[in-house]
Design a protein around this motif. Structure first.
Motif, short mmCIF file in Angstrom:
data_model
loop_
_atom_site.label_atom_id
_atom_site.label_comp_id
_atom_site.label_asym_id
_atom_site.label_seq_id
_atom_site.Cartn_x
_atom_site.Cartn_y
_atom_site.Cartn_z
N ALA A 1 0.84 -1.21 0.00
CA ALA A 1 0.00 0.00 0.00
C ALA A 1 0.87 1.25 0.00
N ARG A 2 1.93 1.23 0.81
CA ARG A 2 2.82 2.41 0.86
C ARG A 2 3.43 2.68 -0.52
N SER A 3 3.78 1.60 -1.20
CA SER A 3 4.43 1.79 -2.51
C SER A 3 3.45 2.30 -3.56
N LEU A 4 2.14 2.15 -3.28
CA LEU A 4 1.14 2.58 -4.28
C LEU A 4 0.54 3.96 -3.97
N ILE A 5 0.96 4.58 -2.87
CA ILE A 5 0.38 5.91 -2.55
C ILE A 5 0.69 6.88 -3.69
N ASP A 6 -0.36 7.55 -4.13
CA ASP A 6 -0.26 8.45 -5.27
C ASP A 6 0.21 9.82 -4.79
N GLU A 7 1.52 10.01 -4.80
CA GLU A 7 2.08 11.26 -4.26
C GLU A 7 1.69 12.45 -5.13
N ALA A 8 1.25 12.18 -6.36
CA ALA A 8 0.89 13.30 -7.25
C ALA A 8 -0.46 13.91 -6.87
N SER A 9 -1.34 13.14 -6.16
CA SER A 9 -2.63 13.75 -5.82
C SER A 9 -2.62 14.21 -4.37
N ASP A 10 -3.25 15.37 -4.13
CA ASP A 10 -3.24 15.97 -2.79
C ASP A 10 -4.01 15.10 -1.81
N PRO A 11 -3.50 14.97 -0.55
CA PRO A 11 -4.30 14.29 0.47
C PRO A 11 -5.63 15.02 0.66
N LEU A 12 -6.67 14.25 1.00
CA LEU A 12 -8.02 14.82 1.14
C LEU A 12 -8.46 14.72 2.59
N PRO A 13 -9.28 15.69 3.06
CA PRO A 13 -9.87 15.50 4.39
C PRO A 13 -10.88 14.36 4.34
N ALA A 14 -10.97 13.57 5.43
CA ALA A 14 -11.86 12.40 5.42
C ALA A 14 -13.30 12.80 5.07
N GLY A 15 -13.71 14.00 5.46
CA GLY A 15 -15.08 14.45 5.20
C GLY A 15 -15.36 14.69 3.72
N ALA A 16 -14.32 14.72 2.88
CA ALA A 16 -14.53 15.01 1.47
C ALA A 16 -14.81 13.75 0.65
N VAL A 17 -14.71 12.59 1.28
CA VAL A 17 -14.96 11.34 0.54
C VAL A 17 -16.05 10.55 1.27
N ARG A 18 -16.64 9.57 0.55
CA ARG A 18 -17.61 8.68 1.21
C ARG A 18 -16.94 7.34 1.41
N PHE A 19 -16.93 6.86 2.67
CA PHE A 19 -16.32 5.56 2.95
C PHE A 19 -17.30 4.46 2.55
N LEU A 20 -16.79 3.44 1.90
CA LEU A 20 -17.61 2.30 1.45
C LEU A 20 -17.25 1.08 2.29
N ALA A 21 -18.08 0.05 2.25
CA ALA A 21 -17.73 -1.20 2.94
C ALA A 21 -16.41 -1.71 2.33
N PRO A 22 -15.44 -2.10 3.17
CA PRO A 22 -14.12 -2.48 2.64
C PRO A 22 -14.08 -3.91 2.09
N ILE A 23 -15.12 -4.29 1.38
CA ILE A 23 -15.25 -5.68 0.91
C ILE A 23 -15.28 -5.72 -0.61
N ASP A 24 -14.70 -6.76 -1.17
CA ASP A 24 -14.79 -6.99 -2.62
C ASP A 24 -15.50 -8.33 -2.80
N SER A 25 -14.75 -9.38 -3.18
CA SER A 25 -15.44 -10.65 -3.41
C SER A 25 -15.28 -11.63 -2.24
N GLN A 26 -14.81 -11.15 -1.10
CA GLN A 26 -14.64 -12.05 0.06
C GLN A 26 -16.01 -12.52 0.58
N GLU A 27 -16.00 -13.68 1.25
CA GLU A 27 -17.19 -14.13 1.98
C GLU A 27 -17.19 -13.48 3.36
N VAL A 28 -18.37 -13.40 3.97
CA VAL A 28 -18.46 -12.91 5.35
C VAL A 28 -18.96 -14.06 6.22
#
Ligand code: DO4
Ligand code: MG
Length: 291
Positions: A50-77
């Motif tokens: 994850a550290r190696s993929l951080i996009d240093e070209a885009s400005d960090p955003l305040p958490a309030g500026a994005v919508r958090f989604l469920a952190p799930i893709d194709s995993q089972e629960v």
């Protein structure tokens, strides 16, 4: 390090690292094989990747500026049950016919594990969780949730809400799948705390707050030191004769149980806070019963 799936103002969905309310976007196009958050979690060293993929070209955003989604893709629960004394007692009270099963499973070597759902049944932060129209008694279950790789490695922690129709479960233990698995029966989020920062169980609190019409309707808390099982123990049972090729989320059971005369209602709001991970808040919906 915490990782999340976020929706930006332009509608795009990105993977991000989250620190002190600041969101740094990852640029997955830099890797030929990583397409989603699960791909990072399922790699040998998610933090370094994850550290190696951080996009240093885009400005960090305040958490309030994005919508958090469920952190799930194709995993089972999946979910574990009766891992706290509090849950054992509540279940024995709710079910005359099943009381001895709950008593035994608390201390038996084999834990209770059940399939809870998938991405389609899982809500992210701010999305509704559901009370079944045919349930008169439903509660949220605030649960520390393990993020498990396909090889059975503990890679992170998130917050889970194991919505439970206690009247349906209490009527007959064979109804457990219907009490536990239905549309919007689970919530996960807001982020995954990577497991290279281990949680100290005794000092990690799990707090549940339920609001109704703007007022606090229930508040309770426990801590992870009250769980009778180890993380490796639960994961070991989960993957016994049971492949999880995409990985899994494993809810680890509830230690906070509202009083027996409390049921969630349409319009309530459920917040679950776990030390070091964050807060997961969901509105409650209940359709009118057609029966
Ligand atoms: O045995 C029923 C479910 C138990 C459960 O979900 C829990 O203890 O969290
Ligand atoms: Mg539960």
């Amino acid at each position: 390090m915490k990782l999340a799936k976020v929706r930006l103002a332009d509608g795009s969905v990105r993977v991000a690292s989250v620190e002190d309310q600041t969101v740094k976007l990852l640029d997955l196009s830099r890797s030929a094989t990583i397409r989603c958050l699960a791909d990072i979690l399922n790699e040998a060293d998610p933090s370094a990747l994850a550290r190696s993929l951080i996009d240093e070209a885009s400005d960090p955003l305040p958490a309030g500026a994005v919508r958090f989604l469920a952190p799930i893709d194709s995993q089972e629960v999946w979910a574990a049950g009766v891992t706290y004394k509090r849950s054992q007692i509540a279940r024995m009270e709710e079910s005359e016919s099943g009381a001895s099963h709950y008593d035994k499973v608390y201390s038996a070597p084999r834990p209770e594990l059940f399939f809870k759902g998938n991405a389609r049944r899982t809500s992210g932060p701010g999305e509704p969780v559901r009370v079944r129209a045919d349930s008169r008694w439903t509660v949220p279950e605030p649960e520390c949730t393990l993020v498990v790789s396909p090889k059975g490695k503990l890679v992170g922690f998130t917050i889970g809400n194991d919505m439970s129709a206690r009247d349906i479960e209490g009527e007959n233990p064979l109804y457990l799948p219907q009490a536990k698995v239905y549309n919007q029966c689970c919530a996960l989020g807001p982020c995954v705390l990577l497991a290279d920062q281990p949680l100290d169980r005794d000092s990690t609190k799990v707090k549940l707050t339920i609001h109704r019409a703007g007022r606090e309707a229930f508040k309770g808390e426990t801590h992870l030191g009250m769980i009778v099982r180890g993380w490796d123990e639960l994961i070991g049972w989960l993957i016994r004769e049971n492949d999880i090729p995409d990985g899994a989320f494993l809810l680890t059971g509830t230690g906070v149980v509202p009083p027996d005369d409390f049921t969630l209602e349409d319009g309530d709001s459920v917040s679950i806070e776990i030390t070091g991970i964050g807060t997961l808040t969901n509105p409650v919906v209940k359709a009118k019963s057609s029966t």
